[in-house]
Design an enzyme around this catalytic site. Structure first.
Site, short mmCIF file in Angstrom:
data_model
loop_
_atom_site.label_atom_id
_atom_site.label_comp_id
_atom_site.label_asym_id
_atom_site.label_seq_id
_atom_site.Cartn_x
_atom_site.Cartn_y
_atom_site.Cartn_z
N PRO A 121 0.84 -1.20 0.00
CA PRO A 121 0.00 0.00 0.00
C PRO A 121 0.88 1.25 0.00
O PRO A 121 1.95 1.26 0.62
CB PRO A 121 -0.79 -0.10 1.31
N LYS A 122 0.44 2.27 -0.69
CA LYS A 122 1.16 3.55 -0.67
C LYS A 122 0.63 4.34 0.52
O LYS A 122 -0.37 5.07 0.43
CB LYS A 122 0.93 4.30 -1.98
N VAL A 123 1.28 4.16 1.64
CA VAL A 123 0.82 4.75 2.90
C VAL A 123 0.81 6.27 2.79
O VAL A 123 1.78 6.88 2.33
CB VAL A 123 1.71 4.29 4.07
N GLY A 276 -2.90 4.65 -2.85
CA GLY A 276 -2.56 3.84 -4.00
C GLY A 276 -1.69 2.68 -3.56
O GLY A 276 -1.68 2.30 -2.39
#
Length: 554
Positions: A121-123, A276
């Site tokens: 996950p794009k934290v 994202g």
């Protein structure tokens, strides 16, 4: 990632990321948008305040870059988005950025040339470097401009989510994301909720309370000088206490698997906000060669936008069947949840007046129920306030515009569309476009003029073939066989009374307000509407026309 990372990466984005062209009205807005973004940057980086959502800020910054490419002569001087956040403490290893891939096809192409790829996950938090000396946390440096940042070490030592002492006396550098802890956060439902800004604001304070510190977590996404194998890196980090990295990393081999995990993390609970996914190739450049630019070994694939920043090109005022005025904003097309949006309703005339939206303004829009475009708020106002032909609400009401009088075109067309629709006479092959053609041809100037149309008159209309003329004429003639109750609906009898009407036209006309009030279920407001409708001179004239035409009940 922090806003400053996004600002640096704009030049690396493909041109097609921003769907709009180069609208002429944007030429005079470049400086205004740049000034507004500078104010947001200062508030965000220096004061820890975020007057606009992260998602909308990112789009505003991207739009500014695009407009400057469109109108280079309008750019007086390039702004420095990181001026108030640069800091003075150098990063041992530069923070790279991420190229944002546009769609599934682009991601598939990228994957096709790589092996040993992992997805995370794009934290959505703030990026930091963590420097360990002899196994103990020595420094935590904000990303800043990627080369230097601020010293956040004092606050970081209070955060339980950051490992303070490694189990071995090692010297190493990690890069990761400080995030705000959330309970069962579903990104597709709740969006980013400005979690990134919250963490940035807390870390920019002089003092971080124990309560706030406990709410901050850490996701390590890079160990620049770590083992060559991605799985070995994750396993070692997990042993040291950085468990999120392994828990939310998956190996993938193709676009199908990438699409699966992107959708899964978008629609399932996570302990943080994300915007994202990030795809990492295990093989990367040596740490000494990392630069403040998008690398070849990692890319981002963003989630669909929850909110879009839209440029207003025009404001139209639609007048409905009942005289309700609905302002419609014509937009420079934007993409929202994989849909292209070019217009949105402002709701009511009163709401539009309170927002005072004009061409050149920029507004935030979202999807209500993931389907209907919805106007949220005005983000930036144009300095030019164009005059608009705003209809006078006093001229339009439930009993206005039965004829094609000046200014009545919209309401009469709406009345006719209602009449032929399923809620009215249900006339096949007759819709708004057909009525508009008949009006433009001069064949309809009043609500019931179509009753007497014949084949000879339709023959003079361009674009109507023999088959079309026959179908339209047959449909119009079929209206004469519709029952009285259906005709009442088509005329627009106040809707609350449709189930309470008994008797023919003469019976209904004879009732005054008191007589309507005496009927069970009809209150004062409904009674007044019914009395006004049946006693209106235009309505009574139409009833006489229908009686002469032999329509049942009149």
């Amino acid at each position: 990632m922090m806003r400053l990372l996004y600002a640096l990466l704009l030049i690396a984005l493909p041109y097609g990321v921003w769907a709009e062209g180069c609208p002429d009205e944007a030429r005079s807005q470049v400086g205004i948008l740049a000034e507004q973004i500078n104010q947001w940057d200062d508030g965000y980086h220096r004061l820890g305040q975020s007057p606009v959502s992260d998602e909308l800020y990112d789009q505003a910054r991207q739009r500014l870059t695009h407009w400057r490419q469109c109108f280079p002569e309008s750019t007086v001087a390039s702004d420095t988005p990181l001026a108030s956040s640069r800091g003075t403490l150098p990063h041992p290893v530069a923070h790279t950025g991420l190229e944002k891939l546009l769609d599934e096809q682009a991601v598939g192409t990228w994957l096709g040339t790589r092996q040993d790829v992992w997805i995370q996950p794009k934290v959505d938090g703030v990026a930091v470097s963590l420097v360990y000396r002899h196994g103990r946390l020595s420094q935590v440096i904000s990303r800043g401009d990627g080369a230097v940042g601020h010293d956040w070490s004092a606050s970081a030592r209070k955060i339980p989510g950051i490992v303070q002492q490694l189990p071995a006396p090692l010297d190493l550098v990690l890069q990761g994301e400080l995030y705000w802890r959330l309970d069962d956060h579903v990104q597709s439902v709740s969006g980013g909720i400005n979690a990134r800004s919250k963490v940035a604001g807390l870390m920019n304070r002089k003092q971080l309370s124990d309560t706030d510190a406990a709410g901050i977590g850490l996701f390590v996404w890079a160990w620049p000088e770590g083992p060559a194998g991605f799985s070995e890196r994750l396993a070692t980090l997990a042993r040291w206490g950085f468990s999120d990295s392994r828990r939310y990393s998956q190996p993938i081999q193709n676009i199908t698997e990438a699409t699966h995990w992107r959708a899964y993390w978008y629609n399932h609970p996570l302990p943080f906000a994300s915007d994202g996914v990030v795809l990492h190739q295990a093989q990367r450049a040596p740490a000494g060669r990392w630069q403040v630019s998008a690398p070849y070994w990692a890319v981002a694939w963003k989630y669909p936008l929850g909110k879009a920043l839209a440029l207003v090109r025009d404001v139209q005022f639609n007048i409905g069947r009942t005289g309700r005025i609905t302002p419609m904003l014509e937009l420079e097309p934007v993409r929202l949840d994989d849909r292209q949006i070019s217009r949105v309703s402002a709701g009511s005339l009163k709401r539009w007046q309170s927002l005072d939206i004009r061409p050149g303004d920029q507004v935030s829009i979202s999807l209500a129920g993931q389907v209907i475009p919805r106007l949220d708020e005005v983000i930036l106002r144009s300095t030019t306030r164009a005059e608009l032909p705003v209809p006078n609400p006093g001229k339009f009401h439930a009993l206005s515009c039965w004829q094609l009088d000046p200014g009545c075109e919209e309401q009469l067309l709406a009345r006719l569309t209602w009449l032929s629709g399923n809620q009215g006479l249900a006339l096949p092959h007759i819709g708004r476009e057909t009525w508009n053609v008949l009006i433009q041809a001069g064949l309809i100037a009043g609500f019931l003029d179509w009753l007497t149309l014949d084949a000879a008159e339709l023959a003079n209309i361009d674009g109507f073939g023999d088959r079309s003329r026959a179908r339209v004429l047959e449909s119009l003639h079929s209206a004469r066989q519709r029952p009285f109750a259906q005709w009442l609906k088509a005329l627009g009898v106040p809707p609350a009374a449709r189930n309470n009407l008994e008797g023919d036209w003469q019976t209904l006309v004879a009732r005054d307000t008191q007589a309507w009030l005496a009927i069970d279920g009809i209150g004062p407001g409904r009674a007044a509407q019914l009395s006004a409708f049946f006693r209106d001179p235009h309505v009574q004239a139409m009833a006489e026309t229908l009686r002469v035409a032999g329509i049942d009940g009149f």
